[in-house]
Write a protein that holds these residues in place. Structure first.
Motif, PDB file in Angstrom:
ATOM      1  N   ALA A   6      44.390  44.271  27.863  1.00  0.00           N
ATOM      2  CA  ALA A   6      44.988  43.671  29.048  1.00  0.00           C
ATOM      3  C   ALA A   6      45.377  44.753  30.039  1.00  0.00           C
ATOM      4  O   ALA A   6      45.707  45.867  29.667  1.00  0.00           O
ATOM      5  CB  ALA A   6      46.237  42.868  28.656  1.00  0.00           C
ATOM      6  N   GLN A   7      45.340  44.410  31.308  1.00  0.00           N
ATOM      7  CA  GLN A   7      45.690  45.363  32.355  1.00  0.00           C
ATOM      8  C   GLN A   7      47.200  45.340  32.550  1.00  0.00           C
ATOM      9  O   GLN A   7      47.791  44.288  32.761  1.00  0.00           O
ATOM     10  CB  GLN A   7      44.998  44.959  33.663  1.00  0.00           C
ATOM     11  CG  GLN A   7      43.524  44.712  33.475  1.00  0.00           C
ATOM     12  CD  GLN A   7      42.698  45.559  34.420  1.00  0.00           C
ATOM     13  OE1 GLN A   7      43.224  46.329  35.196  1.00  0.00           O
ATOM     14  NE2 GLN A   7      41.410  45.435  34.328  1.00  0.00           N
ATOM     15  N   VAL A   8      47.797  46.505  32.466  1.00  0.00           N
ATOM     16  CA  VAL A   8      49.233  46.635  32.664  1.00  0.00           C
ATOM     17  C   VAL A   8      49.455  47.555  33.835  1.00  0.00           C
ATOM     18  O   VAL A   8      48.832  48.614  33.941  1.00  0.00           O
ATOM     19  CB  VAL A   8      49.921  47.189  31.393  1.00  0.00           C
ATOM     20  CG1 VAL A   8      51.413  47.350  31.636  1.00  0.00           C
ATOM     21  CG2 VAL A   8      49.662  46.266  30.211  1.00  0.00           C
ATOM     22  N   ALA A  29      46.304  35.387  33.249  1.00  0.00           N
ATOM     23  CA  ALA A  29      44.876  35.166  33.025  1.00  0.00           C
ATOM     24  C   ALA A  29      44.196  36.469  32.616  1.00  0.00           C
ATOM     25  O   ALA A  29      44.670  37.564  32.944  1.00  0.00           O
ATOM     26  CB  ALA A  29      44.234  34.616  34.295  1.00  0.00           C
ATOM     27  N   PRO A  30      43.080  36.376  31.881  1.00  0.00           N
ATOM     28  CA  PRO A  30      42.319  37.588  31.536  1.00  0.00           C
ATOM     29  C   PRO A  30      41.959  38.365  32.793  1.00  0.00           C
ATOM     30  O   PRO A  30      41.523  37.800  33.796  1.00  0.00           O
ATOM     31  CB  PRO A  30      41.081  37.036  30.836  1.00  0.00           C
ATOM     32  CG  PRO A  30      41.512  35.712  30.293  1.00  0.00           C
ATOM     33  CD  PRO A  30      42.479  35.162  31.306  1.00  0.00           C
ATOM     34  N   GLY A  31      42.169  39.669  32.736  1.00  0.00           N
ATOM     35  CA  GLY A  31      41.817  40.533  33.843  1.00  0.00           C
ATOM     36  C   GLY A  31      42.908  40.737  34.869  1.00  0.00           C
ATOM     37  O   GLY A  31      42.805  41.619  35.716  1.00  0.00           O
ATOM     38  N   GLU A  32      43.979  39.910  34.820  1.00  0.00           N
ATOM     39  CA  GLU A  32      45.064  40.089  35.774  1.00  0.00           C
ATOM     40  C   GLU A  32      45.911  41.305  35.388  1.00  0.00           C
ATOM     41  O   GLU A  32      46.176  41.543  34.211  1.00  0.00           O
ATOM     42  CB  GLU A  32      45.966  38.853  35.811  1.00  0.00           C
ATOM     43  CG  GLU A  32      45.382  37.687  36.582  1.00  0.00           C
ATOM     44  CD  GLU A  32      46.403  36.601  36.794  1.00  0.00           C
ATOM     45  OE1 GLU A  32      46.485  36.085  37.927  1.00  0.00           O
ATOM     46  OE2 GLU A  32      47.114  36.249  35.836  1.00  0.00           O
ATOM     47  N   THR A  33      46.372  42.019  36.389  1.00  0.00           N
ATOM     48  CA  THR A  33      47.274  43.139  36.150  1.00  0.00           C
ATOM     49  C   THR A  33      48.712  42.644  36.177  1.00  0.00           C
ATOM     50  O   THR A  33      49.131  41.967  37.123  1.00  0.00           O
ATOM     51  CB  THR A  33      47.082  44.228  37.218  1.00  0.00           C
ATOM     52  OG1 THR A  33      45.755  44.730  37.141  1.00  0.00           O
ATOM     53  CG2 THR A  33      48.071  45.369  37.010  1.00  0.00           C
ATOM     54  N   ALA A  34      49.444  42.976  35.123  1.00  0.00           N
ATOM     55  CA  ALA A  34      50.853  42.599  35.031  1.00  0.00           C
ATOM     56  C   ALA A  34      51.704  43.859  35.091  1.00  0.00           C
ATOM     57  O   ALA A  34      51.481  44.806  34.337  1.00  0.00           O
ATOM     58  CB  ALA A  34      51.118  41.847  33.727  1.00  0.00           C
ATOM     59  N   ASP A  51      55.500  40.991  37.190  1.00  0.00           N
ATOM     60  CA  ASP A  51      54.841  40.690  38.461  1.00  0.00           C
ATOM     61  C   ASP A  51      53.341  40.554  38.233  1.00  0.00           C
ATOM     62  O   ASP A  51      52.687  41.477  37.741  1.00  0.00           O
ATOM     63  CB  ASP A  51      55.119  41.795  39.473  1.00  0.00           C
ATOM     64  CG  ASP A  51      56.577  41.835  39.895  1.00  0.00           C
ATOM     65  OD1 ASP A  51      57.088  40.792  40.339  1.00  0.00           O
ATOM     66  OD2 ASP A  51      57.211  42.896  39.760  1.00  0.00           O
ATOM     67  N   LEU A  52      52.839  39.382  38.574  1.00  0.00           N
ATOM     68  CA  LEU A  52      51.416  39.064  38.487  1.00  0.00           C
ATOM     69  C   LEU A  52      50.912  38.755  39.892  1.00  0.00           C
ATOM     70  O   LEU A  52      51.724  38.557  40.812  1.00  0.00           O
ATOM     71  CB  LEU A  52      51.214  37.859  37.554  1.00  0.00           C
ATOM     72  CG  LEU A  52      51.576  38.104  36.085  1.00  0.00           C
ATOM     73  CD1 LEU A  52      51.996  36.822  35.411  1.00  0.00           C
ATOM     74  CD2 LEU A  52      50.401  38.741  35.361  1.00  0.00           C
TER      75      LEU A  52
END
Length: 353
Positions: A6-8, A29-34, A51-52
């Motif tokens: 996952a993107q952090v 969602a897959p690929g979203e940066t949190a 924060d998304l």
């Protein structure tokens, strides 16, 4: 995409339990940066702002060992109690809690809406900066009384929140019994209050109605941090909140009159909604419990951080000890005794605002 990939975003990185939770619940969602940002909070949980793209939320996880100097442990199952209390409150007063998003009781964590501080300032911060509005305290008393009334006599809630062990670990022991150990001369009185409180089961108690857990929202107060939720004695919530207003009157002397008026207004609005027992009985329990909680915030396991002047701590000990030995009948009587004692002393170490 797996949680491991996952993107952090930049900043602190939480462990995979938290990132897995977001994806399992469909909150990210897959690929979203949190981007995870730790938030200041109480001593009992980790709280994160996440924060998304286009949205923000909060994730809260209970800690097994609380962040205080004293040895203080509590079951992480209290996270489920908090979630359940917030669900109850949202049914009766939807604006009184953040929107609830997802819960993982096994991991001891849940997600809720993020409420931005520019629209939802913390009541504690307002009070300590001298922004004291009696109407806010009255609204808190009205909300608390309404929620207590909505839960009174509810057998299902009494069974769901039979959390006596949790409440003992989080409130009875660190506040009343620890203070009894610190004050042997008052030990019998304080242990008696602990036993009395533990034995009363009348309404759904929040357990931490403190200004640090109350946001001042556009539609009224918003309550947070219900980890201590318990079907028990409503006098505890009333005394617990009034306690904080009295303590703050020591460090914000320029708004002392308004803080004491706030304490009276909160108690009066609350009393208007008491229909499950005689008001005098509840008032008497709150009035005898309040000085014990005052003393606990100096000599219990969770002392308030802003009473740094020894003169202030001495004032609390003196007034609380007097009231424990010679109890009064109402919360207003406690406020009057506190006010009289304040008027009789010089003003040490006041905090400017």
């Amino acid at each position: 995409m797996s949680a491991a990939s996952a993107q952090v975003g930049p900043g602190p990185v939480p462990d995979t339990v938290l990132t897995d939770f977001l994806r399992a619940e469909g909150l990210a969602a897959p690929g979203e940066t949190a981007t995870w940002t730790p938030m200041a909070g109480g001593v009992s949980s980790d709280l994160w702002r996440v924060d998304l793209p286009g949205r923000s939320l909060c994730v809260k996880r209970a800690l097994a060992r609380l962040k205080v100097a004293a040895d203080w442990e509590a079951p992480v199952s209290r996270n489920a109690c908090e979630w359940a209390w917030m669900r109850f409150a949202s049914r009766h007063r939807p604006d009184s809690v953040p929107e609830l998003l997802a819960h993982d009781p096994g991991a001891g964590l849940f997600a809720m809406a993020y409420l931005p501080p520019e629209r939802y300032p913390m009541w504690k911060a307002q009070l300590l900066y001298g922004e004291v509005r009696v109407a806010t305290a009255a609204a808190v008393g009205k909300l608390l009384g309404s929620l207590h009334a909505a839960s009174a006599g509810d057998a299902a809630l009494a069974e769901e929140f039979a959390t006596d062990d949790n409440f003992h670990a989080l409130r009875i022991e660190p506040y009343l019994l620890a203070t009894a150990a610190a004050h042997p001369g008052l030990g019998d009185v304080l242990r008696g209050l602990a036993d009395r409180t533990a034995g009363i089961h009348l309404v759904l108690v929040h357990g931490d109605v403190s200004p640090k857990n109350i946001l001042v929202g556009p539609s009224g107060p918003v309550l947070l941090d219900a980890e201590c939720a318990w079907y028990g004695d409503p006098a505890f919530d009333l005394a617990f909140c009034v306690n904080h207003l009295l303590l703050k009157s020591l460090v914000v002397p320029g708004r002392r009159d308004d803080l004491l008026r706030s304490a009276r207004a909160l108690a009066a609005e609350y009393a208007e909604r008491v229909d499950w027992e005689p008001r005098a009985a509840l008032q008497q329990r709150a009035a005898t419990l309040l000085p014990a909680l005052l003393l606990a915030r100096v000599d219990g396991k969770s002392p308030v951080e802003y009473l740094t002047h020894e003169g202030h701590r001495t004032h609390v000990r003196t007034v609380a000890s007097t009231l424990l030995r010679a109890p009064v009948s109402t919360v207003a009587d406690v406020v009057a005794a506190w006010e009289t004692a304040l008027a009789a002393q010089a003003e040490p170490g006041a905090r400017p605002h």
